[in-house]
Design a protein around this motif. Structure first.
Motif, short mmCIF file in Angstrom:
data_model
loop_
_atom_site.label_atom_id
_atom_site.label_comp_id
_atom_site.label_asym_id
_atom_site.label_seq_id
_atom_site.Cartn_x
_atom_site.Cartn_y
_atom_site.Cartn_z
N GLY A 98 0.86 -1.18 0.00
CA GLY A 98 0.00 0.00 0.00
C GLY A 98 0.89 1.22 0.00
O GLY A 98 2.09 1.13 -0.25
N ASN A 99 0.32 2.39 0.28
CA ASN A 99 1.12 3.60 0.36
C ASN A 99 1.30 4.03 1.82
O ASN A 99 0.81 3.36 2.74
CB ASN A 99 0.51 4.73 -0.49
CG ASN A 99 -0.91 5.09 -0.07
OD1 ASN A 99 -1.22 5.17 1.11
ND2 ASN A 99 -1.79 5.29 -1.05
N PHE A 100 2.01 5.13 2.03
CA PHE A 100 2.27 5.55 3.40
C PHE A 100 0.99 5.86 4.16
O PHE A 100 0.86 5.52 5.34
CB PHE A 100 3.18 6.79 3.43
CG PHE A 100 3.27 7.41 4.80
CD1 PHE A 100 4.05 6.83 5.79
CD2 PHE A 100 2.54 8.56 5.12
CE1 PHE A 100 4.11 7.38 7.06
CE2 PHE A 100 2.60 9.11 6.39
CZ PHE A 100 3.39 8.52 7.36
N ASP A 101 0.03 6.51 3.52
CA ASP A 101 -1.22 6.85 4.20
C ASP A 101 -1.93 5.59 4.69
O ASP A 101 -2.55 5.59 5.76
CB ASP A 101 -2.14 7.65 3.28
CG ASP A 101 -1.59 9.05 2.99
OD1 ASP A 101 -1.04 9.65 3.91
OD2 ASP A 101 -1.71 9.51 1.85
N ASP A 102 -1.83 4.51 3.91
CA ASP A 102 -2.41 3.22 4.35
C ASP A 102 -1.72 2.73 5.62
O ASP A 102 -2.37 2.28 6.57
CB ASP A 102 -2.26 2.17 3.25
CG ASP A 102 -3.03 2.50 1.99
OD1 ASP A 102 -4.12 3.09 2.09
OD2 ASP A 102 -2.53 2.17 0.89
N CYS A 103 -0.39 2.79 5.62
CA CYS A 103 0.37 2.36 6.80
C CYS A 103 0.03 3.21 8.02
O CYS A 103 -0.17 2.70 9.12
CB CYS A 103 1.87 2.44 6.51
SG CYS A 103 2.48 1.35 5.21
N GLN A 104 -0.03 4.51 7.80
CA GLN A 104 -0.29 5.43 8.90
C GLN A 104 -1.68 5.22 9.48
O GLN A 104 -1.88 5.30 10.70
CB GLN A 104 -0.15 6.88 8.40
CG GLN A 104 -0.35 7.92 9.47
CD GLN A 104 0.06 9.30 8.99
OE1 GLN A 104 1.07 9.84 9.39
NE2 GLN A 104 -0.73 9.88 8.08
N LYS A 105 -2.66 4.92 8.63
CA LYS A 105 -4.02 4.68 9.12
C LYS A 105 -4.05 3.46 10.04
O LYS A 105 -4.72 3.46 11.09
CB LYS A 105 -5.00 4.49 7.97
CG LYS A 105 -6.44 4.28 8.43
CD LYS A 105 -7.39 4.07 7.27
CE LYS A 105 -8.83 3.94 7.76
NZ LYS A 105 -9.01 2.83 8.73
N ILE A 106 -3.34 2.40 9.66
CA ILE A 106 -3.29 1.20 10.50
C ILE A 106 -2.66 1.53 11.86
O ILE A 106 -3.16 1.11 12.91
CB ILE A 106 -2.51 0.08 9.79
CG1 ILE A 106 -3.32 -0.44 8.60
CG2 ILE A 106 -2.18 -1.06 10.76
CD1 ILE A 106 -2.58 -1.41 7.72
N ILE A 107 -1.59 2.30 11.85
CA ILE A 107 -0.94 2.68 13.11
C ILE A 107 -1.91 3.46 14.00
O ILE A 107 -2.06 3.17 15.19
CB ILE A 107 0.32 3.53 12.83
CG1 ILE A 107 1.36 2.71 12.08
CG2 ILE A 107 0.90 4.09 14.12
CD1 ILE A 107 1.87 1.51 12.83
N LYS A 108 -2.61 4.42 13.43
CA LYS A 108 -3.55 5.21 14.22
C LYS A 108 -4.69 4.35 14.75
O LYS A 108 -5.13 4.52 15.90
CB LYS A 108 -4.10 6.38 13.39
CG LYS A 108 -3.09 7.51 13.19
CD LYS A 108 -3.75 8.73 12.59
CE LYS A 108 -2.82 9.92 12.59
NZ LYS A 108 -3.45 11.14 12.06
N ASP A 109 -5.18 3.43 13.94
CA ASP A 109 -6.25 2.54 14.39
C ASP A 109 -5.79 1.71 15.59
O ASP A 109 -6.55 1.53 16.56
CB ASP A 109 -6.68 1.61 13.25
CG ASP A 109 -7.49 2.32 12.17
OD1 ASP A 109 -7.91 3.47 12.41
OD2 ASP A 109 -7.66 1.73 11.09
N LEU A 110 -4.57 1.20 15.53
CA LEU A 110 -4.06 0.37 16.63
C LEU A 110 -3.84 1.18 17.89
O LEU A 110 -4.10 0.71 19.00
CB LEU A 110 -2.77 -0.33 16.20
CG LEU A 110 -2.93 -1.39 15.09
CD1 LEU A 110 -1.59 -1.99 14.71
CD2 LEU A 110 -3.90 -2.48 15.52
N PHE A 111 -3.38 2.42 17.75
CA PHE A 111 -3.19 3.26 18.93
C PHE A 111 -4.53 3.71 19.51
O PHE A 111 -4.63 3.97 20.71
CB PHE A 111 -2.32 4.48 18.59
CG PHE A 111 -0.85 4.21 18.73
CD1 PHE A 111 -0.23 4.27 19.97
CD2 PHE A 111 -0.08 3.88 17.63
CE1 PHE A 111 1.12 4.01 20.11
CE2 PHE A 111 1.27 3.62 17.76
CZ PHE A 111 1.88 3.69 19.00
#
Length: 464
Positions: free
Chosen positions: A192-205
């Motif tokens: 995916g792209n960075f925004d995809d990665c960042q969304k997963i991180i925010k969801d987990l936090f």
């Protein structure tokens, strides 16, 4: 000094608890309850300080004596001992109206080292003091991951997992992350792209049960200590430019920015009293921030891969911090806007608020071709080799510059990290030894689908 959330639903926290929280428990970002203001006399007194001494002075305004001064001093000394220049962020004069602040003299040759080498020391300090394991979790568009891994690799009591977009970072950025084979490091290459990665991180936090159970800690610029550490080089650059001047002059800063963290640090420095004239936001063709400054519309657009991959970002995490101050620290309004962004895919700032934005920032989204042209031009005319992100900053400087102004452009990475762009300019560069030796080393990474459940499984296995 206490810290509160931009969304207003977190009780005020001290400095250490704020850093450990990372993303606020209500989904907002932590910011200081009040911004300390530095007087002109105090600023003048700082003029002769070294970078490390200046760091200590600025941090002392924010940490509530939670860390003894001698222990903080030792952490800072260790953080910058691996930098290749004793000034940490040396300033190079290109001509009378332009200086370049080199932020790439840390171990991974990118500006992220300035904050993340300290964060590594900070997390190690907290782990030992509190006797708890720390699981650092972050997403990267390239540079954050390498700097964060370098800051904590091999440190007892800390594990780090970094998500990066598979095949969407430069080869050197990928190698800097994935050639590390320490047992406390996990690299996940996400399709995916960075925004995809960042969304997963925010969801987990934002999953407070998961966050608490696994002692998750943030390394991205959602963590306020990243922002604070970066304010130091704005003060340092201003003091260096004005060294010996009887009448200090206002300075512009041109800042390559994808996640809005770097330029927000400059905004915070200005709020603290640093005499900044213009804050110039430089983006690439993923130009959501330029469109926001120009029109007031904050709306993620179509993702584009560019020669400056660290800025290939559409959703800028730190935008919410600026929105909080733009809206006069009204947490309810911030929450409403962020909910609107989530439900409608955009927010629009109008009227006096938009005029305020335009009085505080200038912005330009540079094209790929502009960046390549400027790399060639500055090598030919000034014998200075820009990396493609810094070239975006130079494009923005040339766009915003007016006669009589002095601008400091932030050089956010060494050009060797992005040789793909340099080759297109028909320039042959010599790699630093530390980068050249990466090319022959084995890689350690796990390629995963864009699937949050699979990523969670990988994390749980890693934490056990």
């Amino acid at each position: 000094m206490q810290y509160v959330s931009t969304r207003g639903h977190v009780k005020p926290k001290g400095f250490i608890d704020t850093v450990l929280m990372g993303l606020a428990d209500d989904g907002g970002l932590m910011i200081p309850e009040q911004t300390p203001v530095v007087s002109s006399e105090q600023l003048q007194a700082w003029a002769s300080l070294s970078y490390e001494q200046l760091f200590l002075e600025i941090f002392s305004l924010y940490i509530n004596d939670e860390i003894p001064k001698d222990e903080l001093r030792a952490m800072v000394a260790r953080s910058y001992s691996s930098f290749r220049n004793k000034e940490v962020t040396p300033l190079k004069k290109v001509h009378d109206s332009l200086y370049i602040l080199e932020l790439f003299h840390g171990p991974t040759f990118a500006f992220k080292d300035v904050a993340l080498q300290f964060m590594g020391e900070f997390y190690s300090y907290v782990s030992k003091k509190q006797g708890e394991i720390i699981h650092i979790l972050g997403a990267t568009s390239g540079d954050t991951g390498a700097a964060a891994i370098q800051g904590v690799r091999g440190k007892e009591g800390i594990k780090i997992c970094i998500l990066h977009p598979h095949q969407r970072v430069s080869k050197i950025q990928e190698l800097q992350m994935t050639t590390v084979q320490d047992d406390n490091v996990l690299n996940l290459a996400v399709k995916g792209n960075f925004d995809d990665c960042q969304k997963i991180i925010k969801d987990l936090f934002f999953d407070l049960k998961f966050k608490g159970k696994h002692h998750l800690r943030a390394i991205n610029s959602i963590n306020f200590v990243r922002i604070l550490a970066q304010t130091v080089y704005y003060f340092y650059a201003y003091l260096q430019v004005n060294q010996g001047n009887d009448k200090p002059q206002l300075i512009n800063f041109s800042v390559p920015s994808g996640n809005f963290g770097n330029v927000f640090s400059g905004y915070l420095a200005k709020k603290m009293g640093l005499p900044v004239n213009k804050l110039i936001i430089a983006t690439n063709e993923n130009n959501i921030l330029e469109r926001f400054v120009r029109t007031g519309e904050y709306k993620p657009g179509d993702f584009r891969s560019t020669h400056s991959p660290s800025m290939d970002i559409q959703v800028a995490s730190n935008f919410e911090r600026y929105l909080y101050y733009l809206l006069n620290e009204d947490a309810e309004k911030v929450s409403a806007y962020m909910e609107q962004l989530k439900s409608e895919g955009k927010i629009v700032i109008t009227g006096e608020d938009l005029l305020k934005v335009q009085s505080e920032f200038v912005a330009l989204g540079a094209t790929n071709q502009q960046c390549l042209d400027l790399i060639a031009k500055y090598k030919s005319e000034h014998d200075y080799l820009l990396d493609p992100h810094t070239a975006c900053g130079i494009a923005a400087y040339e766009h915003a510059h007016m006669d009589g102004e002095v601008t400091v452009a932030l050089a956010t990475a060494h050009p060797a990290k992005f040789d793909e762009a340099i080759i297109l300019c028909e320039i042959e560069q010599e790699f630093p030894e530390e980068i050249a030796k990466l090319l022959d080393q084995p890689q350690f990474q796990t390629v995963v689908e864009l699937d949050e459940a699979e990523i969670v499984r990988q994390l749980i296995d890693f934490y056990q």
